[in-house]
Design an enzyme around this catalytic site. Sequence first.
Site, PDB file in Angstrom:
ATOM      1  N   GLU A  85      -4.507  -9.539   3.265  1.00  0.00           N
ATOM      2  CA  GLU A  85      -5.252  -9.054   4.870  1.00  0.00           C
ATOM      3  C   GLU A  85      -6.443 -10.166   4.720  1.00  0.00           C
ATOM      4  O   GLU A  85      -6.656 -10.397   5.975  1.00  0.00           O
ATOM      5  CB  GLU A  85      -5.365  -7.699   4.726  1.00  0.00           C
ATOM      6  CG  GLU A  85      -4.457  -6.993   5.087  1.00  0.00           C
ATOM      7  CD  GLU A  85      -3.527  -6.212   3.694  1.00  0.00           C
ATOM      8  OE1 GLU A  85      -2.974  -5.203   3.891  1.00  0.00           O
ATOM      9  OE2 GLU A  85      -3.883  -6.917   2.642  1.00  0.00           O
ATOM     10  N   GLU A 103       0.915  -1.093  -0.092  1.00  0.00           N
ATOM     11  CA  GLU A 103       0.163   0.032   0.204  1.00  0.00           C
ATOM     12  C   GLU A 103       1.119   1.381  -0.022  1.00  0.00           C
ATOM     13  O   GLU A 103       0.412   2.427  -0.567  1.00  0.00           O
ATOM     14  CB  GLU A 103      -0.864  -0.210   1.238  1.00  0.00           C
ATOM     15  CG  GLU A 103      -2.178  -1.012   1.256  1.00  0.00           C
ATOM     16  CD  GLU A 103      -3.075  -1.092   2.155  1.00  0.00           C
ATOM     17  OE1 GLU A 103      -4.253  -0.674   2.012  1.00  0.00           O
ATOM     18  OE2 GLU A 103      -2.638  -1.377   3.322  1.00  0.00           O
TER      19      GLU A 103
END
Length: 260
Positions: free
Chosen positions: A134, A114
């Site tokens: 995730e 990210e």
Amino acid sequence: MTDYINLKLSIDGHTATLTLNNPPAHTWTMESLKALKQLIADLNANDEVYALIVHGDGEKFFSAGADLNNFADGDKGRAISMAIAFGEAFEALSAYRGVSIAVINGYAMGGGLECALACDIRIVEDHAQMALPETGVGLLPCAGGTQNLTALVGEGWAKRMILCGERVDAETALRIGLVEEVTAKDSGLLAAQALAQKVAKQSPVAVSYSKALIQAARHTPPAQNLIYEREAFVKLFDTEDQREGVQAFLEKRKPVWQNK
């Protein structure tokens, strides 16, 4: 120079280099996320810096993202604080007024990827691996991953990586548009520095205006952005760099930018 926790900053000419430094995997902490936000604010205030290179120390990890020990006890308050810190840090990176270049020199997982997604351009070394894993641990990317990845690779590959937990290598990342360049191992930083030299030849004010317009295309209708584009073009005529750029071209010399 300011001490940024788990981050090393060096400046050479018009290029700043940020080295992620929280061994062994350069995971992000509350303190380092706050430090990143402050670092970007400091660079925004430095008229001499036009480009920012971000890479991980060593050759194994760019960044493995968040330390899952932060979420082991299920503390919702801590989760809120970490989500806000991640969001503020990477949104600050995305909004950096210059050009940011991520050198993915190893594993880029979760919040590590990210971070790279928040940069303007991504260069990956051929041994690197990238993923947003995730959902495999009952979480989801909360630092821009669902939005920035989709903007780059489209909905299908974003779903493969996030919903299926699919990991991609350097060549796949290049093919799907996740990165812009693949280099050999240990060559990513040199490629980024060469790109930063190209940035230094452009007007930093014009670059800043143009970057904002490009990123606005993600959420603002084209008809509105076309108006903003023309308005920004006219605003440049209030800057010193616009006058310098045109005069330098007419006088057949290199421009001397003031970032003003």
